[in-house]
Scaffold this active site. Structure first.
Site, short mmCIF file in Angstrom:
data_model
loop_
_atom_site.label_atom_id
_atom_site.label_comp_id
_atom_site.label_asym_id
_atom_site.label_seq_id
_atom_site.Cartn_x
_atom_site.Cartn_y
_atom_site.Cartn_z
N MET A 1 -6.06 -0.17 -18.43
CA MET A 1 -4.99 -0.66 -19.31
C MET A 1 -4.54 -2.06 -18.85
SD MET A 1 -2.85 2.56 -20.61
CE MET A 1 -1.82 2.79 -19.18
N GLU B 1 -6.31 -4.37 -7.04
CA GLU B 1 -7.51 -4.08 -6.23
C GLU B 1 -8.11 -2.70 -6.53
OE1 GLU B 1 -8.78 -7.33 -4.86
OE2 GLU B 1 -9.72 -5.55 -4.00
N GLY B 2 -7.26 -1.75 -6.91
CA GLY B 2 -7.77 -0.41 -7.26
C GLY B 2 -8.75 -0.50 -8.41
N HIS B 3 -8.36 -1.21 -9.48
CA HIS B 3 -9.27 -1.39 -10.61
C HIS B 3 -10.53 -2.14 -10.17
CE1 HIS B 3 -5.25 -1.47 -12.88
NE2 HIS B 3 -5.87 -0.45 -13.43
N GLN C 1 -1.23 7.52 -25.32
CA GLN C 1 -1.02 8.26 -24.08
C GLN C 1 0.39 8.06 -23.51
OE1 GLN C 1 -4.34 6.08 -22.09
NE2 GLN C 1 -3.05 6.17 -20.28
N GLY D 1 -10.72 6.37 -11.29
CA GLY D 1 -10.14 6.37 -9.94
C GLY D 1 -9.54 7.73 -9.57
N LYS E 1 -7.09 8.18 -7.83
CA LYS E 1 -5.63 8.05 -7.92
C LYS E 1 -5.05 8.94 -9.02
CE LYS E 1 -1.61 5.63 -8.24
NZ LYS E 1 -1.32 5.80 -9.63
N ASP E 2 -5.77 9.05 -10.15
CA ASP E 2 -5.33 9.89 -11.26
C ASP E 2 -6.16 11.17 -11.26
OD1 ASP E 2 -3.43 7.98 -12.95
OD2 ASP E 2 -5.09 6.81 -12.17
P1 AMP Z 1 -5.00 2.35 -15.54
O1 AMP Z 1 -5.16 0.90 -15.85
O2 AMP Z 1 -3.77 2.67 -14.77
O3 AMP Z 1 -5.22 3.22 -16.74
O4 AMP Z 1 -6.19 2.71 -14.55
C1 AMP Z 1 -7.52 2.45 -14.89
C2 AMP Z 1 -8.41 3.10 -13.89
O5 AMP Z 1 -8.13 2.62 -12.59
C3 AMP Z 1 -8.22 4.64 -13.83
O6 AMP Z 1 -9.49 5.25 -13.68
C4 AMP Z 1 -7.38 4.80 -12.59
O7 AMP Z 1 -7.55 6.06 -11.98
C5 AMP Z 1 -7.93 3.70 -11.72
N1 AMP Z 1 -6.99 3.35 -10.65
C6 AMP Z 1 -5.68 3.05 -10.79
N2 AMP Z 1 -5.12 2.84 -9.59
C7 AMP Z 1 -6.10 3.03 -8.67
C8 AMP Z 1 -6.15 2.96 -7.25
N3 AMP Z 1 -5.08 2.66 -6.52
N4 AMP Z 1 -7.33 3.21 -6.64
C9 AMP Z 1 -8.44 3.52 -7.37
N5 AMP Z 1 -8.45 3.58 -8.71
C10 AMP Z 1 -7.30 3.34 -9.36
#
Ligand code: AMP
Length: 280
Positions: A30, A35-37, A61, A147, A149-150
């Protein structure tokens, strides 16, 4: 790096890539990339020839009183990060192409979504599965990277892919954390420095809990009590849930079985909802 906004253009491009034998990896996001992304882009690059990063703040969502309107959007910076990290395509579809007037089809998973975030965010996973299936149909990935994380999202997506015979491999990347242990999240941008310090109790509690399990504690109640206690020391943190669940079904554990479960936590840090988890 290409930037594609049109759904039709993305779909015909992906079909072309697939028919020329390229392996496609999708990293759905989104935006407000951290860094996670970006660590998921690294994983995608190792596994595929072409990496597509989708950036779409998915309204379906978010609940009616959630942060859809104020969710951080920073497309230009995100595109730059994707370019630097070596993504091949950023797919950033407009809202009215993803959900045109009269849109009425949704994907519902019935069991994994019952508990945890499914209770406090009743329509959330229906929005997640719907948008992911749409993104899979548009970008035709061989591999999609999510990730850890979720954790509940990972389980739901794996189940949807299996139940609906979607020809994509789901790869889960580990949770990336800042040096102090806080899991990186787009929503961390909402935290004041003081709130951020309080939020550190989440990883502290999870680490203590994992330590107990590693030392042989098998009582779910004891571990949960310790986590709740550690979180309660932070005055700005309110617990939404603390549970030990099976990694696949997300059903609550009766006793701890190392290697099969995950400790999941959701909290409010004042107005900001944060989730985290640790595999045990
Ligand atoms: P989001 O933009 O929050 O929908 O996240 C997009 C993707 O990045 C999802 O698969 C999340 O699980 C993953 N993600 C978010 N935060 C982290 C993190 N800290 N470490 C690893 N993956 C992450």
């Amino acid at each position: 790096m290409q930037i594609i906004q049109s759904v039709n253009e993305m779909q015909s491009h992906a079909i072309g890539l697939r028919s020329s034998g390229r392996l496609i990896a999708l990293v759905p996001t989104m935006g407000c990339l951290h860094e996670g992304h970006l660590s998921l882009i690294d994983i995608a690059k190792e596994k595929a020839d072409k990496v597509i990063v989708s950036i779409f703040v998915n309204p379906t969502q978010f609940g009616p009183n959630e942060d859809y309107d104020k969710y951080p959007r920073m497309l230009e910076a995100d595109i730059e990060k994707c370019r630097e990290r070596g993504a091949d395509i950023v797919f950033n579809p407009p809202l009215n192409e993803m959900y045109p007037d009269g849109y009425s089809t949704y994907v519902d998973e019935d069991h994994i979504t019952d508990g945890l975030c499914g209770i406090s965010r009743p329509q959330h996973f229906r929005g997640v599965t719907t948008v992911c299936l749409k993104l899979f149909n548009i970008t035709r990935p061989d591999i999609a990277v999510f990730g850890q994380k979720d954790a509940q999202q990972c389980a739901v997506i794996r189940k949807m892919v299996s139940d609906l015979n979607i020809p994509a491999e789901i790869v889960i990347g580990p949770t990336l954390r800042d040096e102090d242990g806080l899991a990186t999240s787009s929503r961390n941008a909402y935290l004041t420095p003081l709130q951020r310090t309080e939020a550190l109790s989440i990883f502290k509690a999870l680490t203590i809990a994992k330590g107990m399990v590693d030392e042989g504690v098998r009582s779910v109640d004891r571990v949960i009590a310790e986590i709740t206690h550690t979180l309660s020391l932070s005055r700005r943190v309110r617990v939404i849930y603390v549970q030990i669940v099976d990694r696949d079904t997300m059903k609550p554990a009766r006793e701890i079985l190392p290697g099969k479960q995950v400790i999941t936590v959701a909290v409010w840090v004042e107005q900001t909802r944060l989730i985290d988890n640790i595999l045990i």
